[in-house]
Structures are given as structure tokens and as C-alpha cells.
Design a protein around this motif. Structure first.
Motif, PDB file in Angstrom:
ATOM      1  N   GLY A 114       0.722   0.336  12.363  1.00 46.34           N
ATOM      2  CA  GLY A 114       1.245   0.920  11.133  1.00 46.34           C
ATOM      3  C   GLY A 114       2.006  -0.095  10.311  1.00 46.34           C
ATOM      4  O   GLY A 114       1.482  -1.144   9.921  1.00 46.34           O
ATOM      5  N   GLY A 115       3.282   0.218  10.056  1.00 48.90           N
ATOM      6  CA  GLY A 115       4.112  -0.715   9.299  1.00 48.90           C
ATOM      7  C   GLY A 115       4.243  -2.064   9.974  1.00 48.90           C
ATOM      8  O   GLY A 115       4.455  -3.078   9.307  1.00 48.90           O
ATOM      9  N   GLY A 116       4.104  -2.106  11.313  1.00 44.15           N
ATOM     10  CA  GLY A 116       4.130  -3.387  12.010  1.00 44.15           C
ATOM     11  C   GLY A 116       2.961  -4.265  11.613  1.00 44.15           C
ATOM     12  O   GLY A 116       3.097  -5.488  11.479  1.00 44.15           O
ATOM     13  N   LEU A 117       1.786  -3.665  11.420  1.00 44.46           N
ATOM     14  CA  LEU A 117       0.644  -4.403  10.893  1.00 44.46           C
ATOM     15  C   LEU A 117       0.932  -4.850   9.465  1.00 44.46           C
ATOM     16  O   LEU A 117       0.652  -6.004   9.100  1.00 44.46           O
ATOM     17  N   SER A 118       1.516  -3.966   8.683  1.00 40.20           N
ATOM     18  CA  SER A 118       1.885  -4.317   7.310  1.00 40.20           C
ATOM     19  C   SER A 118       2.819  -5.519   7.290  1.00 40.20           C
ATOM     20  O   SER A 118       2.634  -6.454   6.501  1.00 40.20           O
TER      21      SER A 118
END
Length: 267
Positions: A114-118
Motif C-alpha cells: 500500500g502506502g509502503g509501496l508508494s
């Protein structure tokens, strides 16, 4: 020297390499209010700081970052206007991190969901271990991707692959991520941070000004016409000719002295 922040820590070495580490491993470094605050502190601390010549981002524990705090969504009362404002506010640091005036490396030794990929796609380079796993997970809970991944992912993997990763919300490992162009290089977990620090230290020896203006121009190049890109190139190059780094590099070349910045010699 290490600075302890709300949900992370910041270290700056004498060679100009800064390491910023998310420090909530028990909850897999999610984007809490504290971490959101620390991201703002990070960009304020690094942007325009002549002492920082390269930045490494990492996460403690088994996740780089699991992204949004899903457990915190259970009892939260959502208001569309407030939710929108929260994301718009977050993009103040997202855009600044994406265009940070020094090379940025994400060292991923676990989940980047999620935001970690972002977050990791805001870096110039993603270095990973075999334990790294990536996922545009938003679709699993009926959300659309956010925090810049709608912009960065298609530019890295292409439109069709980006849509497939977003629609299916499937996870993928470091090898597949490398094949897609997301991951720059893969190292054993025990070697990952050392490799990232070595790579950052070599980059730190180059012209920070030249890398910064190159990065900003390349990051915006898909939105530019050919003429706009030529103008940006001409303007940037005119500035680079005036820098002390350029003048010293040319002097050394003419005098047949060792190069000021020689990547091959640093191997």
C-alpha cells in the motif's frame, strides 16, 4: 549522531549520507499521524541541507512499511471532506520527497504494501532483499491507490502492468519487482544496508547540484513538450557551468589529475 523522532530516527554520517528509519516494527511501520509528521520533518531536515548529499530510507522489523493503519480505520468516522484534505496535506511532503535535491534510496527488507509501496517509489532507487515483498494492496479493502503511486508506478512499469497490479492487488517478490524495473538491485538481508550505504556514499561524491536539477527535470519530463524540455536543459546547463564542482572537474581533466567524480574507480 542519531535523532529520535516520533515514529522514526534520523542519522547523518560525516560523508553526507543520511539514514532515516521507521521505528514501529511491532505494527509494521504504518502511516500513522506520528509517521506522517515525521515525513514532514524529514523533508524539512534534508531539502536544501548542504550537509546531506544522499538519503537512505528503511524500516525496522519485517516491513519497510505496511502502508495505511487499517486497524485504525475500524472505528474511525470518515468524512469525505476531511479525508480529502488529509490526503492533499500529505502530498505536501510526498511531492517534496519525490523531487528531493539529493539521491534517495529505499532499502526494502520486508513488506512494502500500500502506502509502503508508494513511499519506496518516491525514491530514485529501490534496493531490496529476498525478503522484500510488494503490493498495491488498496484494492483488497475497496480503496484506490494513493500517496503518489498513481503517478510513479505507471511511469516505471508501464500503463497495463500498473493497472494489473492495482486492480488485482496481488503481491509480488523482489525478483519480479526487479524484472519490472521497480527494484534496482537485490542483496541478502545481512548485506542490504551495507550495500545501500556504499551506493549512497559513491553518489554523495558527485555534484549534488547537477544530480538535483537532473532529477527534477527527468521527473517532470513526461509532462513536458520537447521544446519545454530543451529549455529546461539549456537553463539547467547554464547554471551548472557556473558551479565550483564543474570548474574543479574541468581543471583536473585538463591537468590530467585524478577525476573529481569517477564512478568506475570507486568500485
Amino acid at each position: 549522531m542519531t535523532e529520535q523522532w516520533k515514529a522514526s530516527k534520523f542519522e547523518l554520517a560525516d560523508n553526507g549520507v543520511a539514514i532515516w528509519t521507521m521505528t514501529c516494527p511491532e505494527i509494521m511501520n504504518p502511516l500513522t499521524d506520528d509517521l506522517n509528521s515525521d515525513f514532514n520533518t524529514l523533508v524539512d531536515r534534508v531539502q536544501g541541507n548542504p550537509d546531506v548529499r544522499a538519503l537512505i530510507m528503511a524500516g525496522e522489523g519485517r516491513a519497510f512499511s505496511a502502508g495505511g493503519n487499517v486497524k485504525g480505520m475500524v472505528n474511525r468516522t470518515f468524512d469525505a471532506h476531511a479525508s480529502r484534505n488529509r490526503l492533499v496535506s500529505a502530498h505536501e511532503w510526498v511531492e517534496r520527497l519525490y523531487n528531493m535535491d539529493c539521491p534517495v534510496i529505499a532499502a526494502v527488507d520486508g513488506l512494502a504494501f500500500g502506502g509502503g509501496l508508494s513511499f519506496c517509489l518516491l525514491a530514485d532507487f529501490v534496493m531490496a532483499s529476498p525478503k522484500a515483498r510488494f503490493c498495491c494492496v488498496f484494492g483488497r479493502i475497496g480503496l484506490m491507490p494513493d500517496l503518489g503511486v498513481l503517478y510513479t508506478l505507471p511511469r516505471i512499469v508501464g500503463m497495463a502492468t500498473a493497472k494489473e497490479l492495482m486492480y488485482t492487488a496481488r503481491s509480488f517478490d523482489a525478483d519480479e519487482a526487479k524484472d519490472m524495473g521497480i527494484v534496482h538491485s537485490i542483496y541478502a538481508s545481512a548485506d542490504l544496508m551495507g550495500a545501500a550505504e556504499s551506493f549512497a556514499a559513491r553518489l554523495a561524491k558527485g555534484s549534488k547540484a547537477a544530480m538535483a536539477i537532473t532529477k527534477r527535470t527527468v521527473n517532470g519530463s513526461y509532462e513536458m513538450s520537447y521544446r519545454d524540455l530543451v529549455d529546461a536543459e539549456a537553463n539547467g546547463q547554464a547554471l551548472m557551468f557556473t558551479t565550483d564542482f564543474h570548474k574543479e572537474a574541468v581543471r583536473r581533466f585538463v591537468e590530467k589529475e585524478p577525476r573529481l567524480y569517477d564512478w568506475d574507480a570507486m568500485k
